[in-house]
Write a protein that holds these residues in place. Sequence first.
Motif, PDB file in Angstrom:
ATOM      1  N   THR A  74       0.833  -1.210   0.000  1.00 33.54           N
ATOM      2  CA  THR A  74       0.000   0.000   0.000  1.00 33.54           C
ATOM      3  C   THR A  74       0.860   1.249   0.000  1.00 33.54           C
ATOM      4  OG1 THR A  74      -1.748  -1.161   1.217  1.00 33.54           O
ATOM      5  CG2 THR A  74      -1.812   1.236   1.241  1.00 33.54           C
ATOM      6  N   VAL A  75       1.941   1.229   0.792  1.00 30.39           N
ATOM      7  CA  VAL A  75       2.821   2.397   0.869  1.00 30.39           C
ATOM      8  C   VAL A  75       3.542   2.620  -0.454  1.00 30.39           C
ATOM      9  CG1 VAL A  75       4.863   3.362   1.988  1.00 30.39           C
ATOM     10  CG2 VAL A  75       3.121   2.202   3.357  1.00 30.39           C
ATOM     11  N   CYS A  76       4.087   1.556  -1.043  1.00 36.10           N
ATOM     12  CA  CYS A  76       4.879   1.766  -2.255  1.00 36.10           C
ATOM     13  C   CYS A  76       3.995   2.039  -3.476  1.00 36.10           C
ATOM     14  CB  CYS A  76       5.823   0.582  -2.515  1.00 36.10           C
ATOM     15  SG  CYS A  76       5.034  -0.949  -3.000  1.00 36.10           S
ATOM     16  N   LEU A  77       2.749   1.562  -3.479  1.00 34.02           N
ATOM     17  CA  LEU A  77       1.854   1.871  -4.597  1.00 34.02           C
ATOM     18  C   LEU A  77       1.349   3.307  -4.519  1.00 34.02           C
ATOM     19  CD1 LEU A  77      -0.239  -1.421  -4.784  1.00 34.02           C
ATOM     20  CD2 LEU A  77       1.347  -0.569  -6.528  1.00 34.02           C
ATOM     21  N   GLY A  78       1.282   3.864  -3.318  1.00 43.97           N
ATOM     22  CA  GLY A  78       0.862   5.246  -3.156  1.00 43.97           C
ATOM     23  C   GLY A  78      -0.512   5.494  -3.747  1.00 43.97           C
ATOM     24  N   GLY A  98      -4.569   7.173  -9.627  1.00 44.07           N
ATOM     25  CA  GLY A  98      -5.469   8.212  -9.144  1.00 44.07           C
ATOM     26  C   GLY A  98      -6.266   7.831  -7.912  1.00 44.07           C
ATOM     27  N   MET A  99      -5.866   6.764  -7.210  1.00 43.17           N
ATOM     28  CA  MET A  99      -6.593   6.339  -6.010  1.00 43.17           C
ATOM     29  C   MET A  99      -6.096   7.176  -4.827  1.00 43.17           C
ATOM     30  SD  MET A  99      -8.904   4.349  -4.711  1.00 43.17           S
ATOM     31  CE  MET A  99      -9.194   2.699  -5.330  1.00 43.17           C
ATOM     32  N   SER A 100      -6.772   8.279  -4.564  1.00 45.95           N
ATOM     33  CA  SER A 100      -6.307   9.209  -3.530  1.00 45.95           C
ATOM     34  C   SER A 100      -6.353   8.603  -2.143  1.00 45.95           C
ATOM     35  CB  SER A 100      -7.131  10.499  -3.572  1.00 45.95           C
ATOM     36  OG  SER A 100      -8.513  10.219  -3.387  1.00 45.95           O
TER      37      SER A 100
END
Length: 495
Positions: free
Chosen positions: A360-364, A368-370
């Motif tokens: 989750t952290v590396c995909l950020g 466009g998933m804010s």
Amino acid sequence: MSLCSVFRPLRLAPAALAFALLGACASTGGSKPSASVNALYGQLDQASKGYETALQQSREGNLEASQLTLTRSLDQLKEAAARCGNTPGCDPQKFFSVFDHMLRLKDGDFGGDQDLDSDVDPSQAALAAGKGGAASLPQAQRSVTLLHGQKLSQLIAMNGPVKAALEMWLTQWRPQLMDAYVNYQYMRFEMWPQYEKADLPEALLFGIMAKESGGKVHAVSRSGASGPLQFMYATGTRFGLGVDNGFDTRFDPAASARANAEYINEQLRIFNNNLELTIGAYNGGEGRMRRAVGDDTSVSFYDPRIYNQLSQETRDYVPSVLAAAWLFLHPESYNLRFPKVDGAPGRVILKRPASLTELTVCLGSAGGMSDGWFRTLRNLNPRLDPQVTQPAGAQLQLPKPLERAYASRCVDGPWPILAGDLHHAVVPVVQAPVASVPSAPAARGSSRYKVRRGDTLISIVRKLHCSSVQEVAEMNGLKHHRLALGQTLKLPACR
């Protein structure tokens, strides 16, 4: 200049908005309609008939003629709606009624891009080609809208409770509705086929899920109902949900959708396809609903004989589910636009060890998933503890568009290093103070005393200066503190 005076015909999508404006602008007197008002009503009737003709042409495959007829009838409807706002005595409620009638007619009947209000962009719910059969799934607005041969929209009464629930979904519950839609689109390839096999409408599945969990696979209620469709343990077991290698399959999107479809069909048979009673049974318990209904399965859910026996939760639950299903079918008719979501399923084989939280952290905010991808990764990998590191070579499910983002962000470079550093941070453990256990009082020695004339228990205790009447009485089994001359008492030894 007033808003009513500048109102202009719009594309029909937001003909609903036009009608809402008319409700604020038009005068509705009780006198006999004028010739001009009757002319508008006649134009409204012609538009409605033209719309039905366009539907029939579409069903027959004559899409070009259908499009021409549709455009003509919608233009006629918009023109009449606009003129009604400036015509004294014109009742805008008639336009609302026609609009509602058209919504009920149109579900799934127009081919191509033809639609009453362009509910969904043609690419919105289409799943891209990929593994898992996603490419063969129909678009959201084209999916089955029939419930045992009847259109779902015909079974949803647009009454007061449903209208009130529509307002809640469009206002206070709107964030949950939008989250539910996004969550559902990523799980759709697992959940919708279960409903399709059961010949149930997709909108009903969405309505139940939106109300139950908002699409959060690991949701657990205070009563213990679990999963995206909130099964109680006993009910889940009855429909094949249980523990599989330590995993509660109520949290599995596909398994829970299958069980839910079986439950809904079972209750529809029991309640003679009465959808409202069936949904009420799902929430309040089928036993309670059967006792309330008795043999009259044609009775309305809102009949006081039924409605008054139900909990407030169930009274609210049924119209809320139906309203969410209605919005799934007709979003833009209510000034609602769901986000475009590419829900095609994908997979990655981990190139380096990582947990779902690290990914989750590396995909950020890729794609466009804010809000980040944590919820989606959990929903698609329900058996995994998000904090546990998975080894290199492990296969994880994720949306197909994230396959490229994983390769570019989570294999090499600074982001996986940062994610790992955060995940493995050591948090000091504070030892809770150990409560001191009071030591038992040391055993006290004792002495003996022979009762003399004039002694009382109180006078004896006073001489000791270290005890109490109660202690001495208990040591000697004295009742009512009575003493006998010459009686030998056991007394505590004083230090």
